[in-house]
Design a protein around this motif. Structure first.
Motif, short mmCIF file in Angstrom:
data_model
loop_
_atom_site.label_atom_id
_atom_site.label_comp_id
_atom_site.label_asym_id
_atom_site.label_seq_id
_atom_site.Cartn_x
_atom_site.Cartn_y
_atom_site.Cartn_z
N PRO A 1 0.78 -1.23 0.00
CA PRO A 1 0.00 0.00 0.00
C PRO A 1 0.82 1.29 0.00
N GLU A 2 2.04 1.26 0.53
CA GLU A 2 2.82 2.50 0.57
C GLU A 2 3.19 2.96 -0.84
N GLY A 3 3.73 2.06 -1.63
CA GLY A 3 4.07 2.39 -3.02
C GLY A 3 2.94 2.10 -3.98
N ARG A 4 1.85 1.48 -3.46
CA ARG A 4 0.68 1.09 -4.26
C ARG A 4 1.11 0.22 -5.46
N VAL A 5 1.81 -0.86 -5.11
CA VAL A 5 2.29 -1.82 -6.11
C VAL A 5 1.48 -3.10 -5.97
N LEU A 6 0.98 -3.60 -7.10
CA LEU A 6 0.17 -4.81 -7.11
C LEU A 6 0.89 -5.90 -7.90
N GLU B 1 -9.66 -2.09 -8.51
CA GLU B 1 -9.94 -0.66 -8.68
C GLU B 1 -9.96 0.04 -7.32
N GLN B 2 -10.52 -0.60 -6.30
CA GLN B 2 -10.56 -0.01 -4.96
C GLN B 2 -9.15 0.16 -4.38
N LEU B 3 -8.26 -0.76 -4.69
CA LEU B 3 -6.89 -0.66 -4.20
C LEU B 3 -6.15 0.52 -4.84
N ALA B 4 -6.57 0.90 -6.04
CA ALA B 4 -5.95 2.02 -6.77
C ALA B 4 -4.44 1.88 -6.89
N PRO B 5 -3.95 0.76 -7.45
CA PRO B 5 -2.50 0.60 -7.57
C PRO B 5 -1.90 1.64 -8.51
N ARG B 6 -0.67 2.01 -8.21
CA ARG B 6 0.07 2.94 -9.06
C ARG B 6 0.78 2.19 -10.18
N VAL B 7 1.24 0.99 -9.87
CA VAL B 7 1.87 0.13 -10.87
C VAL B 7 1.42 -1.30 -10.63
N PHE C 1 2.75 -2.28 -15.80
CA PHE C 1 2.08 -1.13 -16.41
C PHE C 1 1.52 -0.20 -15.34
N THR C 2 1.29 1.03 -15.75
CA THR C 2 0.73 2.05 -14.86
C THR C 2 -0.66 2.50 -15.29
N ASP C 3 -1.08 2.18 -16.52
CA ASP C 3 -2.41 2.58 -16.98
C ASP C 3 -3.44 1.58 -16.46
N VAL C 4 -3.67 1.64 -15.17
CA VAL C 4 -4.57 0.68 -14.52
C VAL C 4 -6.00 0.90 -14.98
N ALA C 5 -6.40 2.16 -15.11
CA ALA C 5 -7.77 2.46 -15.58
C ALA C 5 -8.01 1.87 -16.96
#
Length: 310
Positions: free
Chosen positions: A154-159, A197-203, A212-216
């Motif tokens: 969650p800190e770096g929002r990496v999935l 989507e709720q997690l809102a990962p950055r990468v 990838f970063t284009d999660v949307a």
């Protein structure tokens, strides 16, 4: 190898081809962790990649997001190279691993190979693993495989997403192929996409393809594909049949048509899909139609007496 600034220190991605899932190596002064291990015929390469990156260090832990053959096929070879490594599997798959039930593990039903490996620890949704100096949440991700999990920092929002989401396309929803719940498997995929989507990962580091970063964009593409499969489940079944055939060609690279038909007609998933999609058509004729579709898509080629992966 992929280690951009978007990933936390100590996290390296080995991006593999589509036969082997990506491998993610996480290291710090407390130990080393490898998430997913590729397909069995690539084991030597997996071991070499990990050994080169570790240098004099040992591999301490293996983590499998799920136990499809392309994600755990290197486990046994890595355990042989580093006998003290501890292997973690999703809790829902624990009993199947201990009994080595290839039906429950799907390896037998898909016609794929996986050397038997041991497991010592379970991944439970809600659990937190400390890897590369950060806390990674274990989150259930049913759908593609109902036992699957993803790992989120969650800190770096990496999935670390396994096959829950890719940058492009949508993985096969295997539980749907057996008719488990009459479309409910598709609903579980949708719920997993909502959770991501709720997690809102950055990468996102997917099981296949580049991080990838284009999660949307990936979510939109996955949902569009899922909507098509929900509306046309037979299209999903046809897609799955081609994926299984292509996976085998990736593994063998080339074979005779007779070898291909002998393999395919012995695969329970393909036999079931044939009965579902074309019960009145001879099996080899139906399978040849799948092969021709792969040829048309540029994914295979046929020469006199030989079928080639492309």
């Amino acid at each position: 190898m992929y280690a951009p600034s978007l990933l936390p220190p100590g996290v390296v991605v080995f991006e593999r081809g589509w036969l082997s899932a990506n491998n993610i190596l996480l290291t710090d002064d407390q130990g080393s962790w490898l998430v997913d291990t590729g397909y069995v015929c690539h084991t030597a390469q997996t071991v070499a990649l990990v050994a080169h990156q570790l240098g004099e260090r040992t591999l301490d832990h293996i983590v499998n997001t799920h136990l499809h053959s392309d994600h755990c096929g290197g486990n046994a070879g890595l355990q042989a190279r580093w006998p003290g490594v501890q292997t973690w599997v999703p809790q829902a798959s624990w009993a199947a691993v201990q009994a080595w039930d290839e039906r429950l593990l799907s390896h037998g039903d898909t016609g794929q190979d996986c050397d038997r490996f041991r497991a010592e620890a379970v991944l439970t949704p809600g659990q937190v693993l400390r890897m590369a100096g950060r806390d990674w949440q274990v989150i259930a991700a049913p759908g593609h495989d109902d036992d699957a999990v993803v790992l989120f920092e969650p800190e770096g929002r990496v999935l670390l997403a396994g096959d829950a989401i890719w940058g492009q396309g949508l993985s096969v929803v295997f539980p749907e192929l057996w008719g488990q719940g009459a479309g409910q498997a598709f609903e579980r995929v949708a719920a997993t996409l909502d959770r991501i989507e709720q997690l809102a990962p950055r990468v996102v580091v997917p099981g296949h393809g580049a991080p990838f970063t284009d999660v949307a964009g990936a979510l939109a593409q996955s949902r569009s594909r899922l909507a098509h499969f929900r509306a046309h489940p037979e299209a999903h079944a046809q897609y799955a049949a081609k994926v299984l055939l292509k996976f085998h060609l990736l593994a063998v690279q080339q074979c005779t048509p007779d070898q291909l038909w002998a393999w395919a007609t012995a695969v329970p998933y393909l036999r079931g899909l044939h009965q579902r999609l074309a019960p009145d058509q001879p099996p080899v004729e139906w399978l040849n139609g799948l092969l021709q579709a792969l040829v048309k898509a540029g994914a295979a080629s046929v020469e006199p007496g030989q079928v080639h992966n492309r």
